[in-house]
Design an enzyme around this catalytic site. Structure first.
Site, short mmCIF file in Angstrom:
data_model
loop_
_atom_site.label_atom_id
_atom_site.label_comp_id
_atom_site.label_asym_id
_atom_site.label_seq_id
_atom_site.Cartn_x
_atom_site.Cartn_y
_atom_site.Cartn_z
N ARG A 120 0.71 -1.23 0.03
CA ARG A 120 -0.17 0.06 0.05
C ARG A 120 1.07 1.37 -0.09
O ARG A 120 0.65 2.20 -0.67
CB ARG A 120 -1.00 -0.07 1.34
CG ARG A 120 -2.17 -0.90 1.09
CD ARG A 120 -2.94 -1.01 2.34
NE ARG A 120 -2.15 -1.77 3.45
CZ ARG A 120 -2.09 -2.96 3.43
NH1 ARG A 120 -3.01 -3.67 2.55
NH2 ARG A 120 -1.57 -3.78 4.27
N HIS B 14 -7.57 1.88 12.30
CA HIS B 14 -6.78 1.59 10.80
C HIS B 14 -7.58 0.54 10.33
O HIS B 14 -8.45 -0.32 10.73
CB HIS B 14 -5.44 1.06 11.20
CG HIS B 14 -4.54 2.20 11.74
ND1 HIS B 14 -4.08 2.70 12.97
CD2 HIS B 14 -3.57 2.81 10.90
CE1 HIS B 14 -3.30 3.47 13.11
NE2 HIS B 14 -2.90 3.87 11.73
N LYS C 244 -4.15 -4.13 8.83
CA LYS C 244 -2.96 -3.68 9.73
C LYS C 244 -2.64 -4.76 10.61
O LYS C 244 -3.50 -5.35 11.36
CB LYS C 244 -3.31 -2.44 10.42
CG LYS C 244 -2.11 -1.94 11.15
CD LYS C 244 -2.11 -0.39 11.62
CE LYS C 244 -0.94 0.00 12.48
NZ LYS C 244 0.38 -0.14 11.51
N1 LIG Z 1 5.63 5.61 9.62
C1 LIG Z 1 4.56 5.89 8.57
O1 LIG Z 1 4.39 7.24 8.07
C2 LIG Z 1 3.74 4.97 8.10
C3 LIG Z 1 4.01 3.62 8.32
N2 LIG Z 1 3.28 2.62 7.89
C4 LIG Z 1 3.94 1.12 8.34
O2 LIG Z 1 4.74 0.82 6.96
C5 LIG Z 1 4.50 -0.78 6.89
C6 LIG Z 1 3.92 -1.07 5.46
O3 LIG Z 1 2.48 -0.68 5.58
P1 LIG Z 1 1.65 -1.03 4.46
O4 LIG Z 1 2.27 -0.47 3.10
O5 LIG Z 1 0.16 -0.81 4.73
O6 LIG Z 1 1.79 -2.73 4.27
P2 LIG Z 1 1.84 -3.60 2.98
O7 LIG Z 1 1.69 -5.16 3.58
O8 LIG Z 1 0.95 -3.22 2.04
O9 LIG Z 1 3.26 -3.34 2.22
C7 LIG Z 1 4.50 -4.09 2.83
C8 LIG Z 1 5.00 -4.56 1.58
O10 LIG Z 1 6.47 -4.92 2.01
C9 LIG Z 1 6.80 -6.20 1.20
N3 LIG Z 1 7.63 -7.11 1.78
C10 LIG Z 1 7.72 -7.92 2.87
N4 LIG Z 1 8.78 -8.55 3.08
C11 LIG Z 1 9.72 -8.01 2.30
C12 LIG Z 1 10.98 -7.96 1.82
N5 LIG Z 1 11.95 -9.02 2.43
N6 LIG Z 1 11.61 -7.49 1.08
C13 LIG Z 1 10.94 -6.55 0.07
N7 LIG Z 1 9.51 -6.16 0.26
C14 LIG Z 1 9.06 -7.04 1.36
C15 LIG Z 1 5.40 -6.78 1.09
O11 LIG Z 1 5.50 -7.75 0.23
P3 LIG Z 1 4.37 -9.06 0.04
O12 LIG Z 1 2.88 -8.47 0.36
O13 LIG Z 1 4.49 -9.69 -1.15
O14 LIG Z 1 4.74 -10.05 1.48
C16 LIG Z 1 4.46 -5.63 0.81
O15 LIG Z 1 4.60 -5.49 -0.51
C17 LIG Z 1 3.61 -1.03 8.09
O16 LIG Z 1 4.61 -1.45 9.05
C18 LIG Z 1 3.04 0.30 8.42
O17 LIG Z 1 2.60 0.15 9.69
C19 LIG Z 1 2.28 2.80 6.92
C20 LIG Z 1 1.88 4.03 6.67
C21 LIG Z 1 2.53 5.28 7.25
O1 LIG Z 2 -0.25 0.59 8.76
C1 LIG Z 2 -0.60 1.79 8.43
O2 LIG Z 2 -1.35 1.86 7.60
C2 LIG Z 2 -0.23 3.06 9.12
N1 LIG Z 2 0.75 2.88 10.10
C3 LIG Z 2 1.36 3.63 10.86
C4 LIG Z 2 1.35 3.41 12.34
O3 LIG Z 2 1.43 2.22 12.76
O4 LIG Z 2 1.11 4.30 13.10
C5 LIG Z 2 1.05 5.27 10.42
C6 LIG Z 2 -0.18 5.23 9.93
O5 LIG Z 2 -1.09 5.55 10.90
C7 LIG Z 2 -0.64 4.15 8.95
#
Ligand SMILES: NC(=O)C1=CN([C@@H]2O[C@H](COP(=O)(O)OP(=O)(O)OC[C@H]3O[C@@H](n4cnc5c(N)ncnc54)[C@H](OP(=O)(O)O)[C@@H]3O)[C@@H](O)[C@H]2O)C=CC1
Ligand SMILES: O=C(O)C1=N[C@H](C(=O)O)C[C@H](O)C1
Length: 269
Positions: free
Chosen positions: A15, A158, A162
């Site tokens: 995502r 969320h 998540k």
């Molecule tokens: N700090 C911030 O502002 C924010 C933080 N987040 C955090 O970001 C993280 C990801 O969120 P989100 O995008 O929703 O999650 P998703 O599950 O949609 O995305 C994670 C991606 O990482 C991939 N992945 C897993 N293992 C590996 C690897 N070894 N090498 C490369 N890619 C890999 C997954 O692949 P596959 O699906 O094929 O396993 C997937 O495409 C979460 O921890 C979330 O809480 C999210 C939004 C904002």
């Molecule tokens: O997993 C998410 O989607 C998000 N993760 C972050 C968190 O764990 O706080 C940031 C955001 O709220 C979206």
């Protein structure tokens, strides 16, 4: 002349990964140098633009991060704790700026990131948005001003996919509240109440997590006192918010010394 920053996105099919690919591809000061995903992901070997359902971007999704890191100055990583720790070790070898949005990291993971930060410039935050970082600052100030007769509760909501709770943002807000009060969050948090829990522990910081549908991310910090309540809130409605913050961090990190930084450093808050 502007320095164009060669940037790799790991977890490109996710995502956040897709938001980041779009944001970097459109950014005038950044060049999309690599897109990486997990071995076995069905995007491997495909043009990333086509895999995202749009026009070709001329870059193939790779499963080995090493070649992509070798041609990059920055890596942006919103993946899983296990993947992020592995990426940090590689970012250290290549002396890169590693922007980490991944949440749910354990204490052991954080120790490994600290070790990597001897050679990598790591910028990590549970939330990359300007609004949440301002909310964090306000939470610290309000907690400091009010004192322990106000109970602090942090409520986050969320989307249904998540996997970690409380959210990274909720923990950031909890740390700020604890800091404002001059207490340790680890020793004062109350999580997952269920059944006959007994009365609320004095001075505790409580956490509650809701999961459902497509909620991008909502956080409330409630200060509940006798006869009044103060509520500080943030609602995210578009993940591009987080992507923009991550790009800002990657740019800010260029030419910084290796070490550990957060969005407060980037935003100068
Ligand atoms: N700090 C911030 O502002 C924010 C933080 N987040 C955090 O970001 C993280 C990801 O969120 P989100 O995008 O929703 O999650 P998703 O599950 O949609 O995305 C994670 C991606 O990482 C991939 N992945 C897993 N293992 C590996 C690897 N070894 N090498 C490369 N890619 C890999 C997954 O692949 P596959 O699906 O094929 O396993 C997937 O495409 C979460 O921890 C979330 O809480 C999210 C939004 C904002
Ligand atoms: O997993 C998410 O989607 C998000 N993760 C972050 C968190 O764990 O706080 C940031 C955001 O709220 C979206």
């Amino acid at each position: 002349m502007t320095n164009i920053i060669a940037t790799t996105i790991v977890g490109a099919s996710g995502r956040m990964g897709q938001m980041l690919v779009k944001a970097v591809a459109d950014h005038p000061e950044m060049d999309l140098a690599g897109v990486v995903d997990r071995p076995g992901c069905d995007w491997i070997g495909r043009d990333v633009g086509v895999a995202m359902g749009g026009p070709e971007l001329g870059l193939t999704v790779e499963e080995d991060p090493l070649p992509a890191f070798a041609r990059s100055q920055a890596v942006i990583d919103f993946t899983t704790p296990e993947a992020t720790v592995a990426h940090a070790a590689l970012a250290a070898q290549a002396r890169l700026v590693h922007v980490i949005g991944t949440t749910g990291l354990s204490d052991t993971d954080l120790e490994k990131l600290s070790a990597a930060a001897r050679h990598a410039t790591i910028i990590r935050a549970g939330n990359m948005s300007l609004g949440v970082n301002l909310l964090t600052m306000l939470t610290r100030k309000v907690a400091e001003a009010l004192g322990p007769e106000f109970d602090i509760e942090i409520v986050e909501s969320h989307h249904r996919h998540k996997v970690d709770a409380p959210s990274g943002t909720a923990l950031m807000l909890g740390e700020a509240a604890a800091d404002g009060r001059g207490i340790s969050l680890a020793e004062n948090s109350e999580r997952g109440r269920d059944g006959i829990t007994g009365a609320r522990a004095p001075g505790a910081i409580g956490f509650a997590a809701l999961r459902g549908g497509d909620i991008v991310g909502e956080h409330d910090v409630i200060f509940a006192g006798a006869g009044e309540r103060i509520k500080l809130s943030h609602i995210a409605t578009d993940r591009m918010l987080f992507a923009r913050g991550a790009l800002r961090a990657a740019i800010w990190g260029q030419n910084r010394k290796p070490g550990e930084y957060d969005m407060m450093d980037v935003l100068g808050l």
